[in-house]
Motif scaffolding. Structure first.
Motif: not given
Length: 438
Positions: A247-248, A310-313, A333-337, A396-398
């Motif tokens: 995902a990253l 949540a970020a992916g969705i 992107f900030f939440v994901l990272m 990212v979601t997967a």
């Protein structure tokens, strides 16, 4: 670069589990050297990526062939970690580590002098192979001399401080392009290779005594790998970190297109946002290091997974129906990272803790899976072209979902429970240093 302060409750003496290891101590210098080793991959990549157009022009080649040098670097990283870990279990840590650093330095010099794209491609593979070899031995050194909560804490510190490299890399690469040629970035990596060799000679002792080394040969390698992969708890955490890494790199491969091409962000603004996101990941890893031994590590991982999901969705909804607006992309992107700072280092730490009898092989398989995920997911994320974020959002979601499945499998294997998150307990560490809250 200012070194992050170390937690005051960390005892830097190696746990006296084995008499022959009492002289191998987890010092600040050793930790700083391992941080240095783990920074080579993002530095060698992030300083180089902004120069792709200049490389293509200077070497009279296509953009696709230049991008292939990044792929071969990732392949080399994966294979270097897969092979380097078991070799260090057989031969010890110090000599193989010094050899890897020497080879990486020479390969970096060849990259700086490369007359053709073919030479560059081969040199990048060797550079990645040697860099991966050095990284996996660095992690194995830490596993040799740390246990329990101390291991989780130190690996989070290494990930957190090492996370500064993705912040510094693009900025240094951009500055180099402003002042000089793209070849200077490889000369800089070569200088760093020499510096790492010197710090290793000074700060890294041999941490694996001869009596605790495994016999060599293909049969031993396969046997150790079968033993490690037969540990369901280890495999679960391997999936946790590997899926998060995928995902990253879905983000890394496509964020420039999403923010610049689709939303008109300037290159400077993009670099600032990239650095801010990397800073969020670093902060999360350092916070997790402070909480090691007091808060369940699995709960920290789950918190990161929920945030990443949540970020992916949000990204998927935005890509399908809203055209991926800039505010949504920036926040997601900030939440994901930031979530990766809770998932990747903690998942890796618990994986290492699950197979203490094969630290080199365990670390090697971790590195191999993570860099294969990076090299595989990055090009897939860009299949939709530079005007859609749907493939990236799906990946990212997967990745978050698969990571959650890995955590469930690891929790069940560790506790023998059928529930999603079994009851967590902090058991006293056998090293006398602290407890490991899994």
């Amino acid at each position: 670069m200012q070194q992050a302060p170390l937690p005051p409750d960390v005892s830097w003496a190696a746990p006296p589990l084995r008499t022959s290891r009492r002289q191998a101590r987890l010092t600040v210098g050793l930790v700083a050297t391992v941080v240095f080793l783990t920074a080579i991959a993002p530095l060698a990549t992030d300083m180089y990526v902004p120069a792709f157009p200049q490389v293509a022009g200077d070497l009279s080649t296509t953009a696709t062939q230049v991008q292939l040098t990044l792929t071969t670097f990732f392949v080399g990283m994966a294979l270097g970690q897969l092979i380097g870990g078991p070799v260090s279990d057989q031969r010890g840590r110090r000599i193989p580590l010094l050899a890897a650093l020497a080879i990486m330095t020479v390969a970096s010099i060849v990259c700086a002098l490369a007359p053709t794209i073919e030479v560059m491609t081969v040199a990048r593979f060797v550079q990645g192979f040697a860099g991966g070899w050095a990284m996996v031995i660095g992690r194995a050194v830490v596993v040799d001399v740390a246990r329990g909560a101390q291991l989780v804490r130190v690996l989070n510190i290494i990930a957190g401080v090492g996370g500064l490299a993705p912040i510094v890399g693009p900025l240094v690469g951009g500055l180099i392009l402003q002042l000089s040629s793209w070849r200077v970035s490889f000369w800089l990596v070569a200088v760093l290779g020499v510096a790492m060799t010197v710090t290793t000679l000074i700060a890294v002792p041999e941490t694996l005594p001869r009596e605790h080394r495994h016999a060599g040969g293909l049969r031993s390698f396969v046997g150790a790998g079968r033993t490690v992969l037969g540990n369901r708890e280890y495999v679960g955490y391997l999936v946790v970190a590997g899926a998060a890494m995928g995902a990253l790199f879905a983000y890394v491969a496509t964020s420039a297109f999403v923010l610049q091409t689709m939303n008109g962000l300037s290159p400077i603004a993009y670099s600032i946002d990239f650095a801010a996101n990397a800073a969020g990941m670093t902060a999360a890893a350092l916070i997790a290091a402070r909480l090691a031994g007091r808060v369940s590590t699995r709960k920290l991982i789950l918190t990161g997974q929920i945030a990443a999901l949540a970020a992916g969705i949000a990204l998927l909804v935005g890509a399908l129906w809203l055209g991926t607006p800039l505010p949504l992309a920036l926040v997601s992107f900030f939440v994901l990272m930031t979530a990766q700072g809770l998932m990747i280092p903690n998942g890796g730490a618990l994986a290492s803790a699950a197979v203490p009898e094969h630290p080199g092989t365990g670390s090697a398989l971790q590195g191999f899976v993570q860099w294969v995920a990076a090299g595989t997911i990055a090009p897939i994320a860009g299949l939709g072209g530079d005007h859609t974020a749907v493939p990236m959002a799906v990946l990212v979601t997967a990745g978050a979902v698969v990571s959650m499945a890995g955590l469930l499998a690891a929790a069940r294997a560790a506790r023998g429970s059928s529930g999603w998150m079994p009851e967590e307990k902090c058991s006293p560490g056998s090293d006398g240093i602290g407890s490991l809250c899994r």
